[in-house]
Write a protein that holds these residues in place. Structure first.
Motif, PDB file in Angstrom:
ATOM      1  N   LEU A 165       9.322 -51.716 -43.742  1.00 54.82           N
ATOM      2  CA  LEU A 165       8.350 -50.397 -42.951  1.00 54.82           C
ATOM      3  C   LEU A 165       8.952 -50.730 -41.021  1.00 54.82           C
ATOM      4  CD1 LEU A 165       4.819 -52.398 -43.571  1.00 54.82           C
ATOM      5  CD2 LEU A 165       5.700 -50.272 -44.008  1.00 54.82           C
ATOM      6  N   PHE A 166       9.783 -52.090 -40.604  1.00 53.38           N
ATOM      7  CA  PHE A 166      10.126 -51.937 -39.282  1.00 53.38           C
ATOM      8  C   PHE A 166      11.471 -50.612 -39.489  1.00 53.38           C
ATOM      9  CE2 PHE A 166      14.733 -54.805 -39.998  1.00 53.38           C
ATOM     10  CZ  PHE A 166      14.368 -54.483 -40.961  1.00 53.38           C
ATOM     11  N   GLU A 169       9.606 -47.718 -38.349  1.00 53.29           N
ATOM     12  CA  GLU A 169       9.520 -47.708 -37.093  1.00 53.29           C
ATOM     13  C   GLU A 169      10.484 -47.005 -36.489  1.00 53.29           C
ATOM     14  OE1 GLU A 169       6.692 -47.147 -35.343  1.00 53.29           O
ATOM     15  OE2 GLU A 169       7.271 -48.361 -33.140  1.00 53.29           O
ATOM     16  N   ARG A 172      11.088 -43.478 -36.590  1.00 51.43           N
ATOM     17  CA  ARG A 172       9.717 -42.859 -35.464  1.00 51.43           C
ATOM     18  C   ARG A 172      10.739 -43.167 -34.076  1.00 51.43           C
ATOM     19  NH1 ARG A 172       6.571 -43.419 -32.130  1.00 51.43           N
ATOM     20  NH2 ARG A 172       7.029 -46.658 -31.938  1.00 51.43           N
ATOM     21  N   MET A 173      11.332 -43.769 -33.838  1.00 50.14           N
ATOM     22  CA  MET A 173      11.648 -44.328 -32.199  1.00 50.14           C
ATOM     23  C   MET A 173      12.823 -43.068 -32.283  1.00 50.14           C
ATOM     24  SD  MET A 173      10.940 -48.422 -32.238  1.00 50.14           S
ATOM     25  CE  MET A 173      12.220 -49.210 -30.670  1.00 50.14           C
ATOM     26  N   GLU A 178       7.694 -39.913 -39.081  1.00 54.69           N
ATOM     27  CA  GLU A 178       6.504 -40.611 -39.103  1.00 54.69           C
ATOM     28  C   GLU A 178       6.197 -41.204 -40.394  1.00 54.69           C
ATOM     29  OE1 GLU A 178       4.445 -41.580 -35.979  1.00 54.69           O
ATOM     30  OE2 GLU A 178       4.417 -40.323 -34.832  1.00 54.69           O
ATOM     31  N   ASP A 181       1.605 -42.537 -41.248  1.00 53.41           N
ATOM     32  CA  ASP A 181       1.049 -42.136 -40.320  1.00 53.41           C
ATOM     33  C   ASP A 181      -0.801 -42.404 -40.670  1.00 53.41           C
ATOM     34  OD1 ASP A 181       0.238 -38.859 -38.694  1.00 53.41           O
ATOM     35  OD2 ASP A 181       1.102 -39.422 -40.817  1.00 53.41           O
ATOM     36  N   GLU A 193      -0.944 -52.359 -41.320  1.00 50.89           N
ATOM     37  CA  GLU A 193      -1.270 -53.297 -40.604  1.00 50.89           C
ATOM     38  C   GLU A 193      -1.810 -54.579 -41.058  1.00 50.89           C
ATOM     39  OE1 GLU A 193      -4.332 -52.170 -37.197  1.00 50.89           O
ATOM     40  OE2 GLU A 193      -2.831 -50.723 -37.862  1.00 50.89           O
ATOM     41  N   ALA A 208      11.609 -54.100 -34.728  1.00 53.26           N
ATOM     42  CA  ALA A 208      12.180 -52.363 -34.613  1.00 53.26           C
ATOM     43  C   ALA A 208      13.247 -52.050 -34.677  1.00 53.26           C
ATOM     44  CB  ALA A 208      10.939 -50.563 -35.141  1.00 53.26           C
ATOM     45  N   ASP A 209      13.204 -52.341 -32.740  1.00 50.63           N
ATOM     46  CA  ASP A 209      14.759 -52.366 -31.765  1.00 50.63           C
ATOM     47  C   ASP A 209      15.824 -52.888 -32.676  1.00 50.63           C
ATOM     48  OD1 ASP A 209      13.003 -54.924 -31.731  1.00 50.63           O
ATOM     49  OD2 ASP A 209      13.913 -55.488 -30.128  1.00 50.63           O
TER      50      ASP A 209
END
Lengths: 231, 231
Positions: A165-166, A169, A172-173, A178, A181, A193, A208-209
């Motif tokens: 999942l990360f 994300e 997406r960044m 997506e 979503d 979530e 995600a960073d």
């Protein structure tokens, strides 16, 4: 359940495959020594000796004996240690969980990694389409009111998909894709979530960073290698 | 073990993946209805409805519920039915068997199928080299005096690899590639002989000539399609 354990995990913080094993060990409440590898640049001698076939993490070294491949390790951990079960107890549900875990690794993972590795925008769009088609099939399997694929709590398929999942994300960044979503995959969006808020994922799944940082590091290394080759 | 069973297997006689399931059901002594599919030309409605994700055989339909993917089905059969165990009892040996089964399907099978599908002699030689490298790694894992990967009797990895042997012989007949031979892979050569003589493989594994016939049928269909496209 065995007595005194000597457990060492060779890993990489941003690897979904390693995260699966850390979550499995966490669910079982087993402590272990974690060794971060500098991949793909410097593979340790221990990694090369423990996984000579694939030379990849995760490797779980249990009392000196290596176990490789994330799905194999998670099942090993589930069979060896007491504590909450990871795979379902019912044979048909086990088969279903194994089927979808194989689907994630054979279809979904290569597609989303393809988005990262794409060399052209056309190729990236093609891999994004593949990824969305695959995730749509997974969405349909959870559309029956369960909180998790494992039922009321996190199980095998939750670990297998949730560990990605990360990176979704991060995609997406980085690329505006997506994958999950609330409009197109509402069931998985709510599940994601719950997964992110779970005790099982906390402290094991990075932000995600971190994935973005790692992707940029790989891209920079590839660019440097290409520049060196054309000198 | 459940009571009265309704078991139907959708298969294809020359599919190694189907043979795995037939061997597993045979080891357990379970009777079932076998339905031959006309693949890849005419997929039955039952196949499409039972395996909408991959649209492939084998599919085991148990009391109306489908189980897909050969490795998943073999484990399902092993967990559900009494009779001789297929996977080892020891968790570490189970992990090792699962690791090598994944290796066979991820590395060895795509390589030998690549020999069949190669469009040029260079490509065929490349796939043959890949196949020999992969089988060399498998050879090393059996080099400890066991009769079978499963020990004294046929187990999980024996089924997984053994189901491919008649295709290896077909590749030798069609393209002169010796995947297993007594000079380079003596341990596997002796194992293959034991496998071929085993009660478990008899009546389920067809002759290499059936594989050759099927390969020729596919090639003829591909040639006819290509000719039609250029008209």
């Amino acid at each position: 359940m065995v007595g005194k354990e000597d457990l060492k995990l060779l890993g990489l913080e941003v690897s979904p495959f390693v995260i699966r094993v850390r979550m499995a060990l966490g669910i079982k409440g087993v402590s272990y020594e974690y060794v971060e590898e500098d991949l793909p640049f410097n593979k340790s001698d221990l990694l090369l000796a423990s996984n000579p076939v694939h030379k990849k993490v995760p490797v779980l070294i249990h009392n000196g004996k290596p176990v490789c491949e994330s799905l194999v390790i998670v099942q090993y951990v589930d069979e060896l240690f007491a504590g909450p079960p990871i795979l379902p107890a019912d044979p048909y549900e086990r088969a279903t969980a194994r089927f979808w875990a194989a689907f994630v690794d054979d279809k979904l993972v290569p597609a989303w990694i393809g988005i990262l590795k794409a060399k052209t925008e056309d190729e990236r769009a093609e891999k994004a389409t593949e990824t969305l088609a695959a995730i749509g099939l997974v969405e349909a399997t959870l559309a029956d009111g369960r909180a998790f694929f494992g039922g009321d709590s996190i199980g095998y398929l939750d670990i297998v998909l949730g560990s990605c999942l990360f990176w979704f994300e991060a995609l997406r960044m980085m690329h505006g894709v997506e994958i999950i979503d609330s409009g197109r995959t509402p069931v998985l969006a709510a599940w994601a979530e719950r997964f992110g808020e779970s005790a099982e994922s906390k402290g094991v799944v990075p932000g995600a960073d971190e994935a973005v940082k790692y992707a940029n590091k790989l891209a920079a290394a590839a660019a440097a290698a290409a520049a060196a080759a054309t000198k």
